[in-house]
Design a protein around this motif. Structure first.
Motif, PDB file in Angstrom:
ATOM      1  N   VAL A 225      20.124   0.923  41.984  1.00  0.00           N
ATOM      2  CA  VAL A 225      21.246   1.857  41.834  1.00  0.00           C
ATOM      3  C   VAL A 225      21.013   2.779  40.639  1.00  0.00           C
ATOM      4  O   VAL A 225      21.285   3.989  40.697  1.00  0.00           O
ATOM      5  CB  VAL A 225      22.572   1.080  41.704  1.00  0.00           C
ATOM      6  N   GLU A 226      20.485   2.231  39.552  1.00  0.00           N
ATOM      7  CA  GLU A 226      20.189   3.041  38.363  1.00  0.00           C
ATOM      8  C   GLU A 226      19.144   4.113  38.682  1.00  0.00           C
ATOM      9  O   GLU A 226      19.292   5.278  38.293  1.00  0.00           O
ATOM     10  CB  GLU A 226      19.692   2.130  37.248  1.00  0.00           C
ATOM     11  N   LEU A 227      18.095   3.747  39.409  1.00  0.00           N
ATOM     12  CA  LEU A 227      17.061   4.707  39.783  1.00  0.00           C
ATOM     13  C   LEU A 227      17.617   5.793  40.705  1.00  0.00           C
ATOM     14  O   LEU A 227      17.314   6.984  40.542  1.00  0.00           O
ATOM     15  CB  LEU A 227      15.899   3.991  40.472  1.00  0.00           C
ATOM     16  N   ALA A 228      18.441   5.377  41.665  1.00  0.00           N
ATOM     17  CA  ALA A 228      19.022   6.346  42.592  1.00  0.00           C
ATOM     18  C   ALA A 228      19.922   7.335  41.866  1.00  0.00           C
ATOM     19  O   ALA A 228      19.908   8.540  42.155  1.00  0.00           O
ATOM     20  CB  ALA A 228      19.801   5.619  43.689  1.00  0.00           C
ATOM     21  N   ALA A 229      20.722   6.832  40.938  1.00  0.00           N
ATOM     22  CA  ALA A 229      21.605   7.717  40.175  1.00  0.00           C
ATOM     23  C   ALA A 229      20.793   8.671  39.300  1.00  0.00           C
ATOM     24  O   ALA A 229      21.118   9.868  39.186  1.00  0.00           O
ATOM     25  CB  ALA A 229      22.557   6.889  39.325  1.00  0.00           C
ATOM     26  N   LYS A 230      19.730   8.158  38.707  1.00  0.00           N
ATOM     27  CA  LYS A 230      18.903   8.976  37.815  1.00  0.00           C
ATOM     28  C   LYS A 230      18.241  10.132  38.565  1.00  0.00           C
ATOM     29  O   LYS A 230      18.193  11.269  38.079  1.00  0.00           O
ATOM     30  CB  LYS A 230      17.842   8.103  37.157  1.00  0.00           C
ATOM     31  N   TYR A 231      17.750   9.838  39.780  1.00  0.00           N
ATOM     32  CA  TYR A 231      16.982  10.847  40.520  1.00  0.00           C
ATOM     33  C   TYR A 231      17.759  11.469  41.684  1.00  0.00           C
ATOM     34  O   TYR A 231      17.208  12.215  42.470  1.00  0.00           O
ATOM     35  CB  TYR A 231      15.684  10.214  41.038  1.00  0.00           C
ATOM     36  N   ASP A 232      19.064  11.146  41.768  1.00  0.00           N
ATOM     37  CA  ASP A 232      19.923  11.700  42.819  1.00  0.00           C
ATOM     38  C   ASP A 232      19.357  11.405  44.211  1.00  0.00           C
ATOM     39  O   ASP A 232      19.350  12.256  45.104  1.00  0.00           O
ATOM     40  CB  ASP A 232      20.102  13.213  42.634  1.00  0.00           C
ATOM     41  N   ALA A 233      18.880  10.185  44.391  1.00  0.00           N
ATOM     42  CA  ALA A 233      18.286   9.770  45.666  1.00  0.00           C
ATOM     43  C   ALA A 233      19.344   9.170  46.584  1.00  0.00           C
ATOM     44  O   ALA A 233      20.397   8.712  46.134  1.00  0.00           O
ATOM     45  CB  ALA A 233      17.194   8.741  45.414  1.00  0.00           C
ATOM     46  N   ARG A 234      19.048   9.169  47.872  1.00  0.00           N
ATOM     47  CA  ARG A 234      19.887   8.474  48.861  1.00  0.00           C
ATOM     48  C   ARG A 234      19.380   7.043  48.978  1.00  0.00           C
ATOM     49  O   ARG A 234      18.271   6.799  49.437  1.00  0.00           O
ATOM     50  CB  ARG A 234      19.835   9.179  50.220  1.00  0.00           C
ATOM     51  N   LEU A 235      20.212   6.103  48.530  1.00  0.00           N
ATOM     52  CA  LEU A 235      19.832   4.692  48.472  1.00  0.00           C
ATOM     53  C   LEU A 235      20.750   3.868  49.366  1.00  0.00           C
ATOM     54  O   LEU A 235      21.970   3.994  49.296  1.00  0.00           O
ATOM     55  CB  LEU A 235      19.931   4.177  47.032  1.00  0.00           C
ATOM     56  N   HIS A 236      20.146   2.985  50.168  1.00  0.00           N
ATOM     57  CA  HIS A 236      20.900   2.043  50.985  1.00  0.00           C
ATOM     58  C   HIS A 236      20.397   0.644  50.643  1.00  0.00           C
ATOM     59  O   HIS A 236      19.237   0.311  50.920  1.00  0.00           O
ATOM     60  CB  HIS A 236      20.675   2.353  52.464  1.00  0.00           C
ATOM     61  N   VAL A 237      21.245  -0.157  50.003  1.00  0.00           N
ATOM     62  CA  VAL A 237      20.850  -1.508  49.596  1.00  0.00           C
ATOM     63  C   VAL A 237      21.156  -2.462  50.743  1.00  0.00           C
ATOM     64  O   VAL A 237      22.309  -2.623  51.152  1.00  0.00           O
ATOM     65  CB  VAL A 237      21.573  -1.947  48.308  1.00  0.00           C
TER      66      VAL A 237
END
Length: 447
Positions: A225-237
Motif C-alpha cells: 500500500v505504501e508503494l502504491a501510494a508513493k507511485y500512484d499505482a493501481r494496487l489490488h491486494v
C-alpha cells in the motif's frame, strides 16, 4: 442470429431485483424486460421459463490457479474451467506460477492459445513478475492482459519478488493493475524456526496461522500500500485474511479507488477452529486465521473496504494434501462452489443477494475494466446464471468436477444450486449437463 428469451426470472442486478427476463441475440443481451415476456418477433427463438429462479450476471473470479502447463496432475484449463462453469463462474483470471512460469510474453501467449482451444468459460492470464524480468513486465498490454502478479511473499512456485529496486520500478511504471500476494518472508521464516524447535518436523496444522501470521500479512500488505501510494499505482491486494489489514483500506465504490482488496470464500467460511476437522485440506497461504479475523473480514466486506470476493482456486491431489505440515502444499479447489457458498450466506442472513452479485460480478468487472461483462445490461455479453434458490443438495465425490476429485466443502449441504449457465449467449451448463462444444473468449479490457 440465434435468439434466446429467458422469462419469469427474478433478475438480481445493480442493487435491484425484479421479475422479468432478458432477450439474448447471438453473444449479447439484446434487451431486458420487466413483467411478462414480450411477444417474440423470432418464431425460432429458444424460450426458457426460469420458474422464478434468480438470474444474475456470471461471476468473475480474479484469482485462480488452473495448473496448466506443467502441473496437470492437479488440474487443467479444460477440467477446472468446466468446474467454474458448473459453479456459475463465467470468467476467470489465472495465475502465473505454473511450470514453466508465465514470466515472458511468449509463455503467457501459450496459455492464451491453450485456453482458446479448451476453456469452457472466458479467460485472462496474469503476467508474472520476478526479480529479473522487469522489461517483460513493462511490455504488458493492459487491453489484453488482466494485470501483473507480484508475489511479495513466497507460495507455490516460489516467485518471490523481494528486490527493492525491482519492486519500486514495477509500482512506478506498471501499465496495468498490480495484484499482490502479501506475506512477509522474514517473519514467516522466523516463525518456522520457532515451531520447528518446539515440534520438529511434526508441526500441528493448527499452528499454520501462527507461522504465516497476521503480523506477516500486515507488514507485507502495508508495504504494498505504501508503494502504491508513493507511485500512484493501481494496487489490488489479494486474499486478505487478517483484521489488522483492514486499517489499510478505505470504504467506497471500487470505481473511485486505486488501492483495493479481495477476500476469498474460504477466509469467510472457515476459521482456526476448523483445522481439527479438516487438517491440511484447509491449509492455504495466507492462512485461515481466528474467528475474530473472519468476523473482521465480514465487517470490512459489508462496509465496502473489501471490494471483491474470489476463490484462489488452487487444486492439489488428496495424496499431496495428506502429508505432514511442512510437506503438504497450500491451496485447495473452490471455483465450483464459490457462488453457491456465498448464496448460503444469503440464506443465513449474513449478506444480501444483491451484495453477492456486486462483489462477485460487478466489482471485478469495474476494477479490472473488463469489456462488457459483469452486469446484465443491453449490449453486454450474455454471461448469465440461473440460481435455484430452493434446491438443496450435498457436495459429494459424484458431483465434484475438479480433476483432483475432492472439495473442502465435501459433505456440506447447500440450499441453493446453480441451474443454468450461459457463456457468450450459449447455454453451456444445464442442471448437471455440460455442453462440451462451448468455448469461452479472451477477456478484453477498456484502457
Amino acid at each position: 442470429m440465434q435468439q434466446t428469451i429467458i422469462h419469469n426470472a427474478i433478475v438480481i442486478n445493480e442493487g435491484k431485483r425484479f421479475r422479468g427476463g432478458v432477450i439474448i441475440e447471438g453473444e449479447f443481451i439484446k434487451s431486458i424486460f420487466e413483467g411478462e415476456k414480450p411477444e417474440s418477433t423470432n418464431n425460432a427463438a429458444q424460450v426458457i421459463d426460469a420458474e422464478e429462479r434468480w438470474l444474475i450476471p456470471g461471476a468473475i473470479d480474479d484469482q485462480v490457479h488452473f495448473r496448466e502447463p506443467g502441473l496437470t496432475h492437479k488440474g487443467e484449463i479444460a477440467t477446472e474451467s468446466k468446474a467454474a462453469l458448473a459453479g456459475g463462474v463465467t470468467s476467470y483470471m489465472e495465475m502465473p506460477n505454473t511450470n514453466p512460469q508465465s514470466v515472458t510474453h511468449e509463455e503467457l501467449e501459450k496459455k492464451y492459445a491453450r485456453a482458446a482451444e479448451v476453456s469452457a468459460v472466458n479467460y485472462s492470464f496474469y503476467m508474472g513478475a520476478t526479480n529479473k524480468n522487469l522489461d517483460e513486465v513493462l511490455k504488458t498490454d493492459p487491453r489484453k492482459v488482466c494485470g501483473i502478479k507480484v508475489f511479495m511473499g513466497s507460495s507455490t512456485g516460489n516467485m518471490l519478488v523481494d528486490d527493492e529496486a525491482t519492486l519500486a520500478e514495477i509500482f512506478k511504471n506498471a501499465p496495468t493493475l498490480i495484484a499482490t500476494h502479501c506475506e512477509d518472508e522474514a517473519i514467516i521464516k522466523r516463525n518456522i524456526e520457532i515451531y520447528r524447535e518446539k515440534y520438529g518436523e511434526v508441526v500441528p496444522i493448527s499452528r499454520h496461522p501462527k507461522i504465516r501470521s497476521a503480523e506477516a500479512c500486515y507488514k507485507s500488505s502495508s508495504k504494498a500500500v505504501e508503494l502504491a501510494a508513493k507511485y500512484d499505482a493501481r494496487l489490488h491486494v489479494l486474499h486478505i485474511s487478517s483484521a489488522q489489514e483492514m486499517d489499510l483500506f478505505q470504504p467506497g465504490p471500487v470505481k473511485d479507488k486505486k488501492i483495493t482488496a479481495e477476500v476469498c470464500v474460504h477466509h469467510l467460511w472457515f476459521d482456526e477452529r476448523d483445522y481439527l476437522a479438516y487438517g491440511t485440506r484447509i491449509k492455504w497461504n495466507p492462512a485461515v486465521k481466528s474467528e475474530a479475523d473472519k468476523l473482521a473480514l465480514w465487517d470490512a466486506l459489508l462496509a465496502d473496504k473489501i471490494d471483491v470476493i474470489a476463490t484462489d482456486h488452487a487444486p492439489h491431489t488428496l495424496d499431496e494434501k495428506s502429508h505432514s505440515y511442512f510437506k503438504a502444499p497450500s491451496g485447495g479447489p473452490l471455483v465450483q462452489h464459490s457462488v453457491t457458498a456465498m448464496f448460503e450466506f444469503v440464506k443465513q442472513g449474513k449478506i444480501t443477494a444483491e451484495e453477492v452479485v456486486k462483489k462477485m460480478c460487478h466489482a471485478p468487472a469495474d476494477l479490472f475494466r473488463v469489456d462488457r461483462r459483469g452486469y446484465i445490461r443491453e449490449g453486454y455479453y450474455a454471461d448469465l446464471v440461473l440460481i435455484n434458490p430452493e434446491k438443496s443438495w450435498t457436495v459429494c465425490p459424484e458431483n465434484i468436477i475438479y480433476k483432483c476429485g475432492w472439495s473442502p466443502f465435501e459433505g456440506t449441504n447447500f440450499s441453493t444450486q446453480v441451474s443454468k449457465t450461459f457463456v457468450n449467449g450459449q447455454l453451456a451448463y444445464d442442471r448437471g449437463h455440460i455442453e462440451t462444444s462451448v468455448r469461452g473468449k479472451r477477456l478484453e479490457f477498456n484502457y
